[in-house]
Write a protein that holds these residues in place. Sequence first.
Motif, PDB file in Angstrom:
ATOM      1  N   LYS A   1      -7.415   7.743  -1.499  1.00 52.85           N
ATOM      2  CA  LYS A   1      -7.143   6.842  -2.612  1.00 52.85           C
ATOM      3  C   LYS A   1      -8.502   6.422  -3.148  1.00 52.85           C
ATOM      4  O   LYS A   1      -9.393   6.061  -2.377  1.00 52.85           O
ATOM      5  CB  LYS A   1      -6.364   5.616  -2.117  1.00 52.85           C
ATOM      6  CG  LYS A   1      -6.194   4.519  -3.157  1.00 52.85           C
ATOM      7  CD  LYS A   1      -5.516   3.307  -2.530  1.00 52.85           C
ATOM      8  CE  LYS A   1      -5.489   2.118  -3.472  1.00 52.85           C
ATOM      9  NZ  LYS A   1      -4.907   0.916  -2.814  1.00 52.85           N
TER      10      LYS A   1
ATOM     11  N   PHE B   1      -4.765   8.980  -6.630  1.00 56.92           N
ATOM     12  CA  PHE B   1      -4.448   9.423  -5.271  1.00 56.92           C
ATOM     13  C   PHE B   1      -4.608  10.932  -5.161  1.00 56.92           C
ATOM     14  O   PHE B   1      -4.119  11.682  -6.016  1.00 56.92           O
ATOM     15  CB  PHE B   1      -3.003   9.059  -4.905  1.00 56.92           C
ATOM     16  CG  PHE B   1      -2.783   7.609  -4.620  1.00 56.92           C
ATOM     17  CD1 PHE B   1      -2.789   7.124  -3.322  1.00 56.92           C
ATOM     18  CD2 PHE B   1      -2.563   6.716  -5.670  1.00 56.92           C
ATOM     19  CE1 PHE B   1      -2.582   5.778  -3.061  1.00 56.92           C
ATOM     20  CE2 PHE B   1      -2.357   5.374  -5.413  1.00 56.92           C
ATOM     21  CZ  PHE B   1      -2.372   4.899  -4.100  1.00 56.92           C
TER      22      PHE B   1
ATOM     23  N   GLU C   1      -3.564   3.557   5.547  1.00 57.16           N
ATOM     24  CA  GLU C   1      -4.729   3.482   4.662  1.00 57.16           C
ATOM     25  C   GLU C   1      -5.851   2.794   5.424  1.00 57.16           C
ATOM     26  O   GLU C   1      -5.628   1.745   6.052  1.00 57.16           O
ATOM     27  CB  GLU C   1      -4.397   2.703   3.381  1.00 57.16           C
ATOM     28  CG  GLU C   1      -5.552   2.627   2.403  1.00 57.16           C
ATOM     29  CD  GLU C   1      -5.179   1.907   1.105  1.00 57.16           C
ATOM     30  OE1 GLU C   1      -6.090   1.661   0.291  1.00 57.16           O
ATOM     31  OE2 GLU C   1      -3.982   1.592   0.914  1.00 57.16           O
TER      32      GLU C   1
ATOM     33  N   TYR D   1       0.802  -1.234   0.000  1.00 62.61           N
ATOM     34  CA  TYR D   1       0.000   0.000   0.000  1.00 62.61           C
ATOM     35  C   TYR D   1       0.833   1.281   0.000  1.00 62.61           C
ATOM     36  O   TYR D   1       0.289   2.379  -0.173  1.00 62.61           O
ATOM     37  CB  TYR D   1      -0.942   0.036   1.209  1.00 62.61           C
ATOM     38  CG  TYR D   1      -0.277   0.259   2.538  1.00 62.61           C
ATOM     39  CD1 TYR D   1      -0.023   1.540   3.024  1.00 62.61           C
ATOM     40  CD2 TYR D   1       0.129  -0.828   3.321  1.00 62.61           C
ATOM     41  CE1 TYR D   1       0.592   1.733   4.244  1.00 62.61           C
ATOM     42  CE2 TYR D   1       0.747  -0.639   4.541  1.00 62.61           C
ATOM     43  CZ  TYR D   1       0.977   0.638   5.004  1.00 62.61           C
ATOM     44  OH  TYR D   1       1.598   0.836   6.198  1.00 62.61           O
TER      45      TYR D   1
ATOM     46  N   THR E   1      -6.839   3.609 -10.511  1.00 61.34           N
ATOM     47  CA  THR E   1      -6.560   4.069  -9.150  1.00 61.34           C
ATOM     48  C   THR E   1      -5.909   5.456  -9.195  1.00 61.34           C
ATOM     49  O   THR E   1      -4.957   5.673  -9.949  1.00 61.34           O
ATOM     50  CB  THR E   1      -5.625   3.093  -8.433  1.00 61.34           C
ATOM     51  OG1 THR E   1      -6.239   1.798  -8.376  1.00 61.34           O
ATOM     52  CG2 THR E   1      -5.349   3.569  -7.013  1.00 61.34           C
TER      53      THR E   1
ATOM     54  N   GLN F   1       2.278   3.805  -1.407  1.00 59.18           N
ATOM     55  CA  GLN F   1       2.464   4.636  -2.589  1.00 59.18           C
ATOM     56  C   GLN F   1       3.396   5.801  -2.243  1.00 59.18           C
ATOM     57  O   GLN F   1       3.336   6.379  -1.164  1.00 59.18           O
ATOM     58  CB  GLN F   1       1.125   5.188  -3.058  1.00 59.18           C
ATOM     59  CG  GLN F   1       1.166   5.974  -4.353  1.00 59.18           C
ATOM     60  CD  GLN F   1       1.205   5.078  -5.581  1.00 59.18           C
ATOM     61  OE1 GLN F   1       1.071   3.860  -5.461  1.00 59.18           O
ATOM     62  NE2 GLN F   1       1.369   5.671  -6.749  1.00 59.18           N
TER      63      GLN F   1
END
Length: 600
Positions: free
Chosen positions: A123, A132, A96, A37, A130, A39
């Motif tokens: 997100k 952000f 997250e 997860y 996907t 990022q």
Amino acid sequence: MDKNILTLLEQIRDSFLTNSAIDVENITLPFEYDKNYTQIYITLFQDGNKSIRWGSRRDTLSLTIQRIVSKLKLNPYIKNFDLSSCFILFEIVTKEYPCNIRNLTTMRMKSPNRFEPGVNGLKYIYEGQTRFFMPTDGYTKSIMSVKQLLNYLSKQCGISKRTNKISERVHIMRRENIDYTLIESLAYLSDSKNVYLLERGYPTPVEFSKDIILDKTLKSIDWLVENMNDDGSFLYYYDPYKNTIIDDMHPNMIDPLYNNILRHSGGTISLLRGYELTKKQLYLDKAKDSLGFLISTFREHKYKKQYACYPFFNKKSKLGGAGIGLVALMHYYIHTGSEVYRKEIDGLVRHILSRIEPDGEMIGYYIHPKFNNSKALTKVSEDDKKELFSFYYPGEALLGLALYYLHIKDIDNKLQEDIRKKSEMALDFLVDIRPIKYDYMFDPLPADAWLMQAIEEWVKVEGLKKQSYIDFVFNDTKAMFDHMYTEQNTLANNKDYIGGFFYEYGDHVYHDASRCEGVVSAYYLAKYLKDENKAKWVMDNMHLSAKGLMKTFHDEVSTYAHIEPNKALHSFRFKLTRQWVRVDSVQHAACFFSRLYKVI
């Protein structure tokens, strides 16, 4: 700053400059990298350019950063960036967790669906893609509400093309088949010399001392000087994110741009506060230029067969326009002793007196386009009084009258008596009657800082040191402190709320310099009354507010995301993440800090 963070940011910059490899697997960093997860985004900022950014997630931290650097190097606009000195923002997702988008709010402090601008991001997965919204985007994109957030996201994913109405875009974003999760991050900003930990998107630490108060106060007053027009008016509004001077609240006013004569006079007072602190002739000269613009708006009438005048601006004549205009003129008079504006000063005094009803109520407008066919309002019904009501205008007017009564030389005896009598009537109305007559107008968080300033002056007049007036100031001060975020009632992720205000607990913080002007008046009043315990109580809380407000100052680093950083440099912005600058966001802060500096 953690030495390993310095190493990380040095490696990133070196990789841009020399193509050196990223190798950070063997250094201990203040975060963990989880390829499931975590990022990472790297953003480059350079004067005169839109930022460029890339995000990625690979098996290791080093591979992820290397991937991002390589993709950014392929961006055709990177040639416009000085990679040896441009700002580099490194941001890594550290948390997250689930998000119920329909209940997303900025209001309820402990809600699992609270969106804290600059602290939380989103997100979201829409049509298989996907995207952000990183936490620092709240700061760099000037967002502070869920409405602004979802409107921005609708543009990011294309939903905005369905409708031009923001409310409809927000509705769609809450109900479309989109998978949302809330995220948090750690973020660091690097320039050619330093690395800064970002808090809510702005660089830390935000330093605070008496010398810093003076430095930033004078720099903000210099910003007003630098943003004066040839006619003596000030730049009213600037949005660094959109790089526009068209006021967001009046988007159709382009030529001429929207302006406000009350806030203009507030800018004049700031220049004179600067002169008070420094005796710098430039501030006095520029104040005179700005007074020239104010006087250019004046119209005449008669009060008791004598000359009276009032500002007429934007098709209105507001009591507050006359009041703050008089305050500005009186500050010039107090500092110079010059009688050059005596006619206009006397005229404003007479006009304000003409707006005080027999029961002491002050009428908020003399001319309003929605009343009496835009003609002078000499007789006003009770229903119209409610429509014309203002919390601020009476206090502004009474402050002007107080400064005149206390400082002007050779006042006509009849005029002096009229001022004394009518001002007392108005003060009695505001303190004793207004809370009953207009009880439905009052909010939990008091807003009448101008009346607090007026009372600070009027209690110096023999016979007017009334307990009811004094109680008003300290009761409002207490109510403000009761609606202040403190160490005890904030959460770990919003400690920068401390010193700011709320209407209802959980509101996004109001770091509000205009209210602070009322608070600093309460301090001066307590000292005048020789109530040292009360003065200490005010100072202790005011100190928190001053520290919080300082977080809204635009310095050389906090403007990193601005396309043209110099335009907002040394101003005070609207909110922690809202980048707007307006003449009053600067002047209220400058006036508060200039008075605080003398006593802190």
